[in-house]
Each structure stands twice: as structure tokens, then as C-alpha cells.
Design a protein around this motif. Structure first.
Motif, PDB file in Angstrom:
ATOM      1  N   VAL A 203      25.875 -38.351 -10.839  1.00  0.00           N
ATOM      2  CA  VAL A 203      25.355 -37.143 -10.189  1.00  0.00           C
ATOM      3  C   VAL A 203      24.288 -36.481 -11.055  1.00  0.00           C
ATOM      4  N   LEU A 204      24.557 -36.381 -12.346  1.00  0.00           N
ATOM      5  CA  LEU A 204      23.594 -35.758 -13.260  1.00  0.00           C
ATOM      6  C   LEU A 204      22.302 -36.577 -13.348  1.00  0.00           C
ATOM      7  N   ARG A 205      22.455 -37.905 -13.331  1.00  0.00           N
ATOM      8  CA  ARG A 205      21.269 -38.751 -13.385  1.00  0.00           C
ATOM      9  C   ARG A 205      20.404 -38.566 -12.147  1.00  0.00           C
ATOM     10  N   LEU A 206      21.043 -38.504 -10.994  1.00  0.00           N
ATOM     11  CA  LEU A 206      20.304 -38.300  -9.754  1.00  0.00           C
ATOM     12  C   LEU A 206      19.635 -36.933  -9.713  1.00  0.00           C
ATOM     13  N   SER A 207      20.190 -35.981 -10.456  1.00  0.00           N
ATOM     14  CA  SER A 207      19.630 -34.628 -10.515  1.00  0.00           C
ATOM     15  C   SER A 207      18.653 -34.447 -11.674  1.00  0.00           C
TER      16      SER A 207
ATOM     17  N   LYS B 176      19.220 -34.269 -14.793  1.00  0.00           N
ATOM     18  CA  LYS B 176      19.735 -33.310 -15.771  1.00  0.00           C
ATOM     19  C   LYS B 176      20.086 -34.062 -17.057  1.00  0.00           C
ATOM     20  N   TYR B 177      19.055 -34.404 -17.803  1.00  0.00           N
ATOM     21  CA  TYR B 177      19.213 -35.310 -18.925  1.00  0.00           C
ATOM     22  C   TYR B 177      19.939 -34.673 -20.114  1.00  0.00           C
ATOM     23  N   GLN B 178      19.687 -33.412 -20.375  1.00  0.00           N
ATOM     24  CA  GLN B 178      20.398 -32.758 -21.469  1.00  0.00           C
ATOM     25  C   GLN B 178      21.886 -32.666 -21.164  1.00  0.00           C
ATOM     26  N   ASP B 179      22.218 -32.417 -19.902  1.00  0.00           N
ATOM     27  CA  ASP B 179      23.629 -32.377 -19.501  1.00  0.00           C
ATOM     28  C   ASP B 179      24.271 -33.757 -19.653  1.00  0.00           C
ATOM     29  N   ILE B 180      23.509 -34.806 -19.348  1.00  0.00           N
ATOM     30  CA  ILE B 180      24.023 -36.166 -19.522  1.00  0.00           C
ATOM     31  C   ILE B 180      24.407 -36.402 -20.977  1.00  0.00           C
ATOM     32  N   ILE B 181      23.552 -35.976 -21.889  1.00  0.00           N
ATOM     33  CA  ILE B 181      23.831 -36.161 -23.313  1.00  0.00           C
ATOM     34  C   ILE B 181      25.114 -35.445 -23.714  1.00  0.00           C
ATOM     35  N   GLN B 182      25.295 -34.232 -23.217  1.00  0.00           N
ATOM     36  CA  GLN B 182      26.496 -33.479 -23.562  1.00  0.00           C
ATOM     37  C   GLN B 182      27.754 -34.139 -23.004  1.00  0.00           C
ATOM     38  N   VAL B 183      27.684 -34.618 -21.771  1.00  0.00           N
ATOM     39  CA  VAL B 183      28.830 -35.298 -21.164  1.00  0.00           C
ATOM     40  C   VAL B 183      29.146 -36.575 -21.932  1.00  0.00           C
ATOM     41  N   CYS B 184      28.121 -37.314 -22.334  1.00  0.00           N
ATOM     42  CA  CYS B 184      28.334 -38.552 -23.087  1.00  0.00           C
ATOM     43  C   CYS B 184      29.002 -38.268 -24.425  1.00  0.00           C
ATOM     44  N   LYS B 185      28.593 -37.199 -25.075  1.00  0.00           N
ATOM     45  CA  LYS B 185      29.222 -36.838 -26.345  1.00  0.00           C
ATOM     46  C   LYS B 185      30.703 -36.531 -26.144  1.00  0.00           C
ATOM     47  N   LYS B 186      31.040 -35.824 -25.058  1.00  0.00           N
ATOM     48  CA  LYS B 186      32.445 -35.543 -24.757  1.00  0.00           C
ATOM     49  C   LYS B 186      33.201 -36.836 -24.482  1.00  0.00           C
ATOM     50  N   GLY B 187      32.559 -37.737 -23.755  1.00  0.00           N
ATOM     51  CA  GLY B 187      33.196 -39.013 -23.463  1.00  0.00           C
ATOM     52  C   GLY B 187      33.464 -39.826 -24.717  1.00  0.00           C
ATOM     53  N   LEU B 188      32.512 -39.813 -25.640  1.00  0.00           N
ATOM     54  CA  LEU B 188      32.681 -40.565 -26.882  1.00  0.00           C
ATOM     55  C   LEU B 188      33.767 -39.959 -27.767  1.00  0.00           C
ATOM     56  N   GLU B 189      33.974 -38.647 -27.632  1.00  0.00           N
ATOM     57  CA  GLU B 189      35.006 -37.972 -28.423  1.00  0.00           C
ATOM     58  C   GLU B 189      36.396 -38.125 -27.822  1.00  0.00           C
ATOM     59  N   SER B 190      36.452 -38.483 -26.533  1.00  0.00           N
ATOM     60  CA  SER B 190      37.731 -38.571 -25.843  1.00  0.00           C
ATOM     61  C   SER B 190      38.446 -39.870 -26.188  1.00  0.00           C
ATOM     62  N   ASP B 191      39.735 -39.805 -26.370  1.00  0.00           N
ATOM     63  CA  ASP B 191      40.538 -41.004 -26.630  1.00  0.00           C
ATOM     64  C   ASP B 191      40.867 -41.747 -25.339  1.00  0.00           C
ATOM     65  N   ARG B 192      40.639 -41.082 -24.189  1.00  0.00           N
ATOM     66  CA  ARG B 192      41.105 -41.652 -22.929  1.00  0.00           C
ATOM     67  C   ARG B 192      39.962 -42.096 -22.022  1.00  0.00           C
TER      68      ARG B 192
ATOM     69  N   ALA C  72      21.300 -43.041 -24.270  1.00  0.00           N
ATOM     70  CA  ALA C  72      20.007 -43.613 -24.637  1.00  0.00           C
ATOM     71  C   ALA C  72      18.970 -43.362 -23.551  1.00  0.00           C
ATOM     72  N   GLY C  73      19.362 -43.570 -22.302  1.00  0.00           N
ATOM     73  CA  GLY C  73      18.437 -43.347 -21.195  1.00  0.00           C
ATOM     74  C   GLY C  73      18.017 -41.900 -21.075  1.00  0.00           C
ATOM     75  N   ALA C  74      18.970 -40.989 -21.254  1.00  0.00           N
ATOM     76  CA  ALA C  74      18.664 -39.557 -21.165  1.00  0.00           C
ATOM     77  C   ALA C  74      17.720 -39.142 -22.289  1.00  0.00           C
ATOM     78  N   CYS C  75      17.992 -39.620 -23.504  1.00  0.00           N
ATOM     79  CA  CYS C  75      17.121 -39.297 -24.641  1.00  0.00           C
ATOM     80  C   CYS C  75      15.711 -39.832 -24.402  1.00  0.00           C
ATOM     81  N   MET C  76      15.618 -41.015 -23.797  1.00  0.00           N
ATOM     82  CA  MET C  76      14.315 -41.590 -23.504  1.00  0.00           C
ATOM     83  C   MET C  76      13.535 -40.690 -22.561  1.00  0.00           C
TER      84      MET C  76
END
Length: 212
Positions: A18-22, A24-40, A52-56
Motif C-alpha cells: 500500500v505504501l509503495r503504491l502511494s 510513501k518511501y520514507q514510511d516504507i523505510i520506517q516500516v522495514c526497520k520495524k520489521g527487521l527489529e521484530s522477532d516474528r 533499498a528501493g525506497a532509499c533509491m
């Protein structure tokens, strides 16, 4: 993000889409960071590639390459090949075409399975196309079609490239029409895609062929 542990990775993936379609690249980065921090959350490669795509898109090239390198080092098999192709495409978008070509050729040389060969050829073809090395790009697309004449994307891209060069227009039209027909059959046989509109990229190619 709060969800049942069994579905957390799917929730992350849906949110990222959804964020990619919108855009919202900075939001993508934040969500990815949360995902990487999550154990689940599961698939680290997904988060690193999305980051990587959002940063690009935000012109943060160094961060984009750092993320994709982490994805490469943490993946294996087909997933690893995908990450390497993704890095090659990123480098090409950054204008670092020579580096992109080196990676793509190495992937192609190390590919043996039909699907691996197809994807490697397609990535290298896209890079050559961005470099305006049309003959090399088109030769790779033709190699894909020799192995699988029903590859819709290769049919479309070769037809579009020929039309763009105002070359071989009758055959270019046949290729793009074939891509549209193949896409139509896929949608007709898939319950998930039956109500999807025709592929916009293929329609754009047909418009360009007819204009030429």
C-alpha cells in the motif's frame, strides 16, 4: 502493527505494498526497520529489498546499496539471485551501468536452470536497454523467446524496443498483440486476476507501435 504472530509477515507485506503504491518511501523505510527489529515478522530479505528501493527513490544511493548488500549476504538460492539482480538494476538506475553489467553477466554465467537463465537474460537486457545498446538488449530478449515463445513480457519488450527504433514494425505489432493475448489468457484462467484490467504497459506498447 498489531496482529497475530502467524500473520505478522503478511500484514507487513500488505502494508508495504500500500505504501509503495502511494509513493510513501520514507514510511516504507520506517516500516522495514520495524520489521527487521521484530522477532516474528519473518522474511528479512523482503524488508531489506523494500528499504533499498525506497532509499533509491529518495536518492539515498549509499543506503540503498547497503540494504541490498545485506539482503545478498543473508539469502541463498533463488532468493540470492533475485537480490543480486536487484542490485544490478539499482546500479543501472544510478547510472553505474558498467558495474551493473558486470554483476548481470556474472549472474548469467552462473545460471543453469531455465527460470534462472530467463531472469538473468531479462535483467541484462534491461540494463543494456537503459544504456541504449539496443542490439545487445534485443538479442537477449530474442534468446528468452527462443526458449519460451509464450513469455509475455519478452514479447512486449522486444516489440516496444523495435517500435521505439522505428524498426521491423510489422513484427513488432505481432509481438505486442501476442503479449496482450497471453496476458488476457492468464487473467481468464486466474480467479484472482479475472477482473483486473489489461496490462497498462502492454497497451502503451501497442499504442506506440500503431503510432509508429
Amino acid at each position: 502493527i498489531k496482529s497475530h504472530p502467524d500473520y505478522e509477515s503478511e500484514v507487513f507485506a500488505g502494508l508495504l505494498r500500500v505504501l509503495r503504491l502511494s509513493n510513501k518511501y520514507q514510511d516504507i523505510i520506517q516500516v522495514c526497520k520495524k520489521g527487521l527489529e521484530s522477532d516474528r515478522a519473518g522474511n528479512r530479505t523482503l524488508f531489506l529489498i523494500e528499504m533499498a528501493g525506497a532509499c533509491m527513490h529518495l536518492e539515498r544511493d549509499t543506503e540503498a546499496l547497503a540494504a541490498v548488500d545485506l539482503a545478498i549476504s543473508g539469502s541463498q538460492g533463488r532468493e540470492n539471485l533475485f537480490c543480486q539482480r536487484y542490485k544490478a538494476n539499482l546500479l543501472s538506475q544510478m547510472g553505474r551501468h558498467d558495474e551493473a553489467v558486470q554483476i548481470a553477466i556474472r549472474i548469467l554465467d552462473n545460471s543453469s536452470q531455465p527460470n534462472e537463465l530467463r531472469d538473468a537474460r531479462y535483467s541484462l537486457s534491461s540494463i543494456y536497454s537503459s544504456m541504449k545498446q539496443n542490439k545487445k538488449s534485443e538479442d537477449l530478449l530474442q534468446a528468452i523467446l527462443e526458449a519460451d515463445p509464450a513469455d509475455a513480457t519478452a514479447n512486449n519488450d522486444l516489440g516496444y524496443q523495435w517500435a521505439d527504433r522505428n524498426f521491423n514494425l510489422d513484427q513488432a505489432e505481432k509481438l505486442v498483440r501476442k503479449a496482450l493475448e497471453l496476458d488476457r489468457k492468464i487473467r481468464e484462467t486466474s480467479s484472482q486476476l479475472v477482473h483486473e484490467p489489461e496490462n497498462a504497459a502492454y497497451l502503451d506498447s501497442m499504442g506506440w507501435v500503431l503510432f509508429r
